[in-house]
Design a protein around this motif. Structure first.
Motif, short mmCIF file in Angstrom:
data_model
loop_
_atom_site.label_atom_id
_atom_site.label_comp_id
_atom_site.label_asym_id
_atom_site.label_seq_id
_atom_site.Cartn_x
_atom_site.Cartn_y
_atom_site.Cartn_z
N GLY A 199 103.34 96.31 57.94
CA GLY A 199 103.68 96.87 59.24
C GLY A 199 103.88 98.37 59.23
O GLY A 199 104.55 98.92 60.12
N GLY A 200 103.28 99.04 58.25
CA GLY A 200 103.47 100.47 58.11
C GLY A 200 102.96 101.29 59.29
O GLY A 200 103.51 102.34 59.61
N VAL A 201 101.90 100.80 59.94
CA VAL A 201 101.33 101.55 61.07
C VAL A 201 102.36 101.68 62.19
O VAL A 201 102.58 102.78 62.74
CB VAL A 201 100.05 100.88 61.60
N ALA A 202 103.02 100.59 62.53
CA ALA A 202 104.03 100.63 63.60
C ALA A 202 105.19 101.54 63.24
O ALA A 202 105.71 102.28 64.09
CB ALA A 202 104.53 99.21 63.89
N VAL A 203 105.58 101.51 61.97
CA VAL A 203 106.69 102.38 61.53
C VAL A 203 106.29 103.85 61.67
O VAL A 203 107.05 104.68 62.18
CB VAL A 203 107.09 102.07 60.08
N MET A 204 105.08 104.19 61.21
CA MET A 204 104.64 105.59 61.30
C MET A 204 104.52 106.03 62.76
O MET A 204 104.92 107.14 63.12
CB MET A 204 103.28 105.76 60.59
N MET A 205 103.98 105.17 63.60
CA MET A 205 103.82 105.52 65.02
C MET A 205 105.15 105.76 65.70
O MET A 205 105.25 106.56 66.64
CB MET A 205 103.03 104.43 65.74
N SER A 206 106.19 105.09 65.21
CA SER A 206 107.51 105.28 65.81
C SER A 206 108.05 106.68 65.57
O SER A 206 108.97 107.12 66.27
CB SER A 206 108.50 104.24 65.27
N TYR A 207 107.47 107.39 64.61
CA TYR A 207 107.91 108.75 64.29
C TYR A 207 107.08 109.83 65.00
O TYR A 207 107.38 111.02 64.89
CB TYR A 207 107.88 109.00 62.78
N PHE A 208 106.04 109.43 65.71
CA PHE A 208 105.20 110.43 66.37
C PHE A 208 105.97 111.23 67.42
O PHE A 208 105.63 112.38 67.71
CB PHE A 208 103.98 109.76 67.03
N ASN A 209 106.99 110.61 68.00
CA ASN A 209 107.80 111.29 69.02
C ASN A 209 109.16 111.73 68.48
O ASN A 209 110.05 112.07 69.26
CB ASN A 209 108.00 110.37 70.23
N HIS A 210 109.28 111.75 67.18
CA HIS A 210 110.57 112.15 66.59
C HIS A 210 110.84 113.63 66.86
O HIS A 210 109.95 114.46 66.71
CB HIS A 210 110.57 111.88 65.09
N PRO A 211 112.05 113.98 67.27
CA PRO A 211 112.34 115.39 67.56
C PRO A 211 112.26 116.29 66.33
O PRO A 211 112.05 117.51 66.47
CB PRO A 211 113.76 115.35 68.12
N ALA A 226 111.06 99.12 49.97
CA ALA A 226 112.40 99.71 50.09
C ALA A 226 112.32 101.04 50.85
O ALA A 226 113.16 101.32 51.70
CB ALA A 226 113.00 99.92 48.71
N ALA A 227 111.31 101.85 50.53
CA ALA A 227 111.15 103.13 51.22
C ALA A 227 110.85 102.91 52.70
O ALA A 227 111.38 103.62 53.57
CB ALA A 227 110.02 103.93 50.57
N LEU A 228 110.04 101.90 52.98
CA LEU A 228 109.71 101.58 54.37
C LEU A 228 110.96 101.09 55.11
O LEU A 228 111.15 101.40 56.30
CB LEU A 228 108.62 100.52 54.39
N ALA A 229 111.79 100.35 54.40
CA ALA A 229 113.03 99.86 55.02
C ALA A 229 113.95 101.02 55.39
O ALA A 229 114.64 100.98 56.43
CB ALA A 229 113.74 98.90 54.06
N VAL A 230 113.99 102.05 54.55
CA VAL A 230 114.79 103.24 54.86
C VAL A 230 114.29 103.87 56.15
O VAL A 230 115.08 104.25 57.03
CB VAL A 230 114.72 104.26 53.70
N LEU A 231 112.98 103.99 56.28
CA LEU A 231 112.40 104.61 57.47
C LEU A 231 112.63 103.75 58.71
O LEU A 231 112.81 104.27 59.82
CB LEU A 231 110.90 104.84 57.26
N GLN A 232 112.62 102.44 58.55
CA GLN A 232 112.87 101.54 59.68
C GLN A 232 114.33 101.52 60.10
O GLN A 232 114.64 101.23 61.26
CB GLN A 232 112.42 100.12 59.33
N SER A 233 115.21 101.82 59.17
CA SER A 233 116.65 101.69 59.44
C SER A 233 117.21 102.81 60.29
O SER A 233 118.29 102.70 60.85
CB SER A 233 117.42 101.63 58.11
#
Length: 308
Positions: free
Chosen positions: A109-121, A60-67
């Motif tokens: 799939g947590g790695v892909a989710v975390m990597m998507s935040y590496f460029n977060h402003p 559920a927490a991962l879904a929040v981050l993906q959403s």
């Protein structure tokens, strides 16, 4: 936290056993459990079976981050959204303290989710993603292997970002992925790993310098000797002789790092030997009556290696 899943399973088994025992007592004529107690046990078991598992909560927490989509650079995500995402990150961090859940995160799939935040402003969210990556990879080869593809992006992030917390957390993530994991270390070396460490050793942030010294100490051996540059040696020598900020922790970490480097590439210290010997001998005297016996021992070992 480490045994929470097994504790939950054990508790569920105990509840089932109690109810089964009740049925046996009724069939044998033994005085049965009172009705109120029996209903309580049944209710507890139903609640246990219907409550979401920790893996479900992590999903559920991962879904929040993906959403939440990554906003354009310079845009504001809003305080409420930021707080919701930080809470989701904290939930994930809580669960992955358990190694089994850390593995679950990789499978989800947590790695892909975390990597998507590496460029977060938002730098706080970016730092949290790096922290999750590091915590999940720490001391777990399966997770190190799963996180290995993130190394090049983590190196680039640490090199390019000026935010202290992001630098600390990205370097922490790299350290957790590559330490005692040769495939990850090789990827790090091939993606400007030593260049990154030199960049961190000359930066203005004390915590980043300490993280870099720790990682360099951990990986300095004959295997990576060909990657250890003269610039790295000069900077570690400089930090050892004149610790920035007069910081005791930096001084200690530089001494331990220096010992690892002298063992790995002794031939690179010929031009620094005399000055280092003088500095280390002075430091030995100052440390003799201190509580830093490990640092004193490291000084003795370096001096001994220089004497051979």
């Amino acid at each position: 936290m480490a045994d929470s899943s097994s504790s939950r399973a054990n508790l569920e088994a105990i509840l089932r056993w109690c109810l089964r025992k009740q049925d046996e007592e009724e069939s044998t004529g033994t005085t049965p459990m009172d009705r109120e107690r029996q209903e309580w046990l049944k209710g507890a078991l139903e609640a246990m079976c219907s409550a979401p598992s920790e893996t479900d909560l992590m999903k559920a927490a991962l879904a929040v981050l993906q959403s939440h989509h990554i906003p354009p650079p310079g845009s504001d995500i809003g305080e409420d959204t930021k707080n919701a995402m930080l809470k989701a990150f904290d939930e994930v961090l809580y669960f992955i303290e358990d190694l089994d859940h850390a593995k679950d995160l990789m499978k989800l799939g947590g790695v892909a989710v975390m990597m998507s935040y590496f460029n977060h402003p938002n730098r706080d969210l970016c730092a949290k993603a790096c922290e999750v990556m590091g915590t999940s990879a720490q001391n777990e080869e399966y997770c190190q292997q799963a996180c290995q593809p993130a190394i090049p992006q983590l190196v680039q992030l640490c090199m390019s970002c000026d935010d202290e917390l992001v630098k600390v957390k990205s370097l922490y993530a790299i350290s957790c992925i590559v330490r005692e994991f040769p495939p990850g270390l090789e990827v790090f070396m091939e993606n400007k790993g030593m260049e990154l460490l030199l960049h961190c050793l000359v930066c203005e942030y004390e915590k980043v310098i300490i993280k870099a010294l720790f990682l360099l100490r951990s990986i300095s051996n004959k295997t990576v000797s060909s990657y250890i540059t003269d610039d790295i040696i000069r900077q570690v020598v400089h930090i050892t002789m004149t610790p920035p900020y007069d910081d005791i922790n930096i001084r200690r970490h530089s001494t331990f790092c220096l010992l690892s480097l002298v063992r790995a590439v002794p031939y690179k210290f010929s031009s620094h030997r005399a000055r280092l010997l003088e500095t280390l001998q002075d430091r030995q005297q100052s440390l003799t009556d201190s509580n830093h016996e490990d640092e004193l021992e490291a000084c003795w070992k370096i001096v001994d290696l220089f004497s051979k």
